[in-house]
Scaffold this active site. Structure first.
Site, PDB file in Angstrom:
ATOM      1  N   THR A 106      -5.909   7.381   7.110  1.00 23.06           N
ATOM      2  CA  THR A 106      -5.830   6.325   6.107  1.00 23.06           C
ATOM      3  C   THR A 106      -7.274   5.933   5.785  1.00 23.06           C
ATOM      4  O   THR A 106      -8.189   6.270   6.534  1.00 23.06           O
ATOM      5  CB  THR A 106      -5.059   5.081   6.619  1.00 23.06           C
ATOM      6  OG1 THR A 106      -5.750   4.553   7.757  1.00 23.06           O
ATOM      7  CG2 THR A 106      -3.636   5.401   7.015  1.00 23.06           C
ATOM      8  N   GLY A 107      -7.448   5.210   4.699  1.00 23.13           N
ATOM      9  CA  GLY A 107      -8.806   4.796   4.334  1.00 23.13           C
ATOM     10  C   GLY A 107      -9.285   5.521   3.086  1.00 23.13           C
ATOM     11  O   GLY A 107      -8.477   6.081   2.339  1.00 23.13           O
ATOM     12  N   THR A 152      -1.922   2.865   3.611  1.00 29.05           N
ATOM     13  CA  THR A 152      -1.137   4.102   3.647  1.00 29.05           C
ATOM     14  C   THR A 152      -0.386   4.049   4.953  1.00 29.05           C
ATOM     15  O   THR A 152      -0.823   3.364   5.868  1.00 29.05           O
ATOM     16  CB  THR A 152      -2.115   5.312   3.714  1.00 29.05           C
ATOM     17  OG1 THR A 152      -2.855   5.387   2.512  1.00 29.05           O
ATOM     18  CG2 THR A 152      -1.419   6.637   3.971  1.00 29.05           C
ATOM     19  N   SER A 193       0.812  -1.220   0.000  1.00 30.03           N
ATOM     20  CA  SER A 193       0.000   0.000   0.000  1.00 30.03           C
ATOM     21  C   SER A 193       0.846   1.272   0.000  1.00 30.03           C
ATOM     22  O   SER A 193       0.304   2.372  -0.020  1.00 30.03           O
ATOM     23  CB  SER A 193      -0.910   0.014   1.229  1.00 30.03           C
ATOM     24  OG  SER A 193      -0.156   0.151   2.409  1.00 30.03           O
ATOM     25  N   THR A 236       1.743   6.965   0.520  1.00 33.66           N
ATOM     26  CA  THR A 236       0.852   5.904   0.051  1.00 33.66           C
ATOM     27  C   THR A 236       1.007   5.637  -1.444  1.00 33.66           C
ATOM     28  O   THR A 236       1.477   6.507  -2.186  1.00 33.66           O
ATOM     29  CB  THR A 236      -0.617   6.323   0.310  1.00 33.66           C
ATOM     30  OG1 THR A 236      -1.484   5.233   0.032  1.00 33.66           O
ATOM     31  CG2 THR A 236      -1.039   7.495  -0.556  1.00 33.66           C
ATOM     32  N   ARG A 276      -5.416   9.752 -10.518  1.00 36.05           N
ATOM     33  CA  ARG A 276      -6.258   9.935  -9.314  1.00 36.05           C
ATOM     34  C   ARG A 276      -5.352  10.304  -8.121  1.00 36.05           C
ATOM     35  O   ARG A 276      -4.323   9.693  -7.882  1.00 36.05           O
ATOM     36  CB  ARG A 276      -7.018   8.652  -9.024  1.00 36.05           C
ATOM     37  CG  ARG A 276      -7.854   8.681  -7.736  1.00 36.05           C
ATOM     38  CD  ARG A 276      -7.115   8.112  -6.545  1.00 36.05           C
ATOM     39  NE  ARG A 276      -7.979   7.963  -5.374  1.00 36.05           N
ATOM     40  CZ  ARG A 276      -7.543   7.687  -4.165  1.00 36.05           C
ATOM     41  NH1 ARG A 276      -6.267   7.529  -3.932  1.00 36.05           N
ATOM     42  NH2 ARG A 276      -8.380   7.548  -3.155  1.00 36.05           N
TER      43      ARG A 276
END
Ligand code: ASP
Length: 359
Positions: A258-259, A207, A87, A225, A235
């Protein structure tokens, strides 16, 4: 030049005099940072759950006198260099074309500066490039080809960031996307709808966010990340956006995330968390309030379950200037790494809005 030097010396001497006279609140941050006595601040370093080693490394450096920013960058570099963390950095899962694109940001509390890079290809330590954007340009964010050119100008070597493992994950995703395209996963002569229903390739996110207070009481942070796996090329998530994936205020504290970056980009949660802490909320309360705000702000039915709750997760981590820390997520489960000066870091539970039911 000479007069500037004199002015600086004058500032320094008045600053020291000011400290003695209890006027330290009026000092520029840089001087405050240098002048804070080293003994009264208990350092602490926190990170997302993949930051056990990173926080331990950062703390080791802080205890030897390092600035918090040097420490957190050295810490996250371990994860960026690790081919097994898919990640972040080297071995990160690529975009939909199979190219790894990295995002990173840094903020240095004592000087009130920040820097970031986004969609950076072929450089495995975007956190170090973000730091150079902060220190060696008059900009805050560089993206894509410009970020790569800048990194190369500073001597970074281009390398292929796709490991065999990450390439295989990407191929599995690509081959199972649709039964209507020409990419076929392994199949036998009897198979009809080839590629249908084999959603084994998870579009996982991940991340590392890492923030620390050093022995001088100065606060810094970094988020780095490879972003959302198999994203549309170009993106950019929340990680390199100061205020969203990271925010530091030396007088208050630091927060990071994160997420699902898209959700955080729509609410700029890290700066909100720092503001909630400024108003007196604990780090954990502040992180929970950010989660609540995201839940309230998510209106699109495709992102909600049958009870109207977001189907995605976002995690926040925060530390205040007293060294108190906390984390929270929309859904239960996530933990965060902490090191308060020990040889080994530990993981603590994040608070949450909704409990994930076991299936
Ligand atoms: N927040 C990151 C992004 O959206 C991904 C993650 O942390 O899982 O790019």
């Amino acid at each position: 030049m000479e007069s500037k030097m004199k002015r600086r010396e004058f500032l320094r001497s008045t600053a020291i005099a000011g400290m003695g006279a209890g006027l330290s609140g009026a000092l520029p941050h840089e001087l405050l940072g240098q002048l804070k006595p080293t003994s009264i601040f208990k350092p602490v370093c926190i990170a997302s759950s993949n930051g056990l080693q990173a926080t331990a490394k950062a703390m080791q450096m802080i205890l030897s006198g390092a600035d918090a920013l040097d420490a957190v960058i050295a810490g996250v570099n371990l994860v960026e260099d690790d081919p097994n963390d898919n990640s972040v950095g080297y071995g990160g899962l690529p975009n939909e074309d199979g190219d790894v694109e990295l995002d990173a940001s840094v903020m240095h509390g004592p000087t009130g500066r920040g820097g970031a890079v986004a969609s950076l290809r072929n450089i495995k330590n975007p956190s170090r490039v973000a730091r150079l954007v902060m220190e060696r340009t008059d900009h805050v964010l560089l993206v894509g080809a410009g970020a790569l050119r800048f990194a190369k100008a500073h001597g970074f070597k281009e390398e292929n960031l796709l490991t065999d493992e990450s390439r295989r994950e990407w191929l599995k995703w690509k081959e199972n996307l649709s039964t209507d395209d020409d990419w076929l996963p392994p199949h036998n002569i009897e198979t009809l709808d080839i590629g249908e229903g084999i959603k084994s390739a998870v579009r996982n996110t991940g991340t590392i966010n890492c923030c620390a207070i050093d022995q001088r009481g100065n606060i810094s942070g970094c988020t780095t990340t490879s972003g959302l796996a198999f994203k549309i090329p170009g993106r950019v998530g929340d990680s390199p956006i100061l205020g969203a994936g990271l925010y530091v205020d030396n007088d208050v504290g630091a927060a990071g995330s994160t997420g699902r970056g898209e959700a955080n980009l729509l609410s700029c949660s890290s700066v909100m968390i720092v503001e909630y802490m400024r108003q007196g909320k604990s780090p954990e309360q502040a992180c929970l309030m950010a989660c609540q705000r995201i839940a309230a702000q998510t209106k699109m039915k495709r992102l909600l379950d049958d009870k109207g709750r977001p189907t995605f997760n976002v995690n926040f981590y925060a530390v205040n200037n007293r060294g108190e820390h906390g984390g929270a997520a929309i859904w239960s489960g996530p933990r965060y790494a902490v090191n308060g000066g020990e040889a080994q870091s530990r993981l603590l539970e994040c608070a949450y809005l909704y409990k994930r039911e076991r299936r």
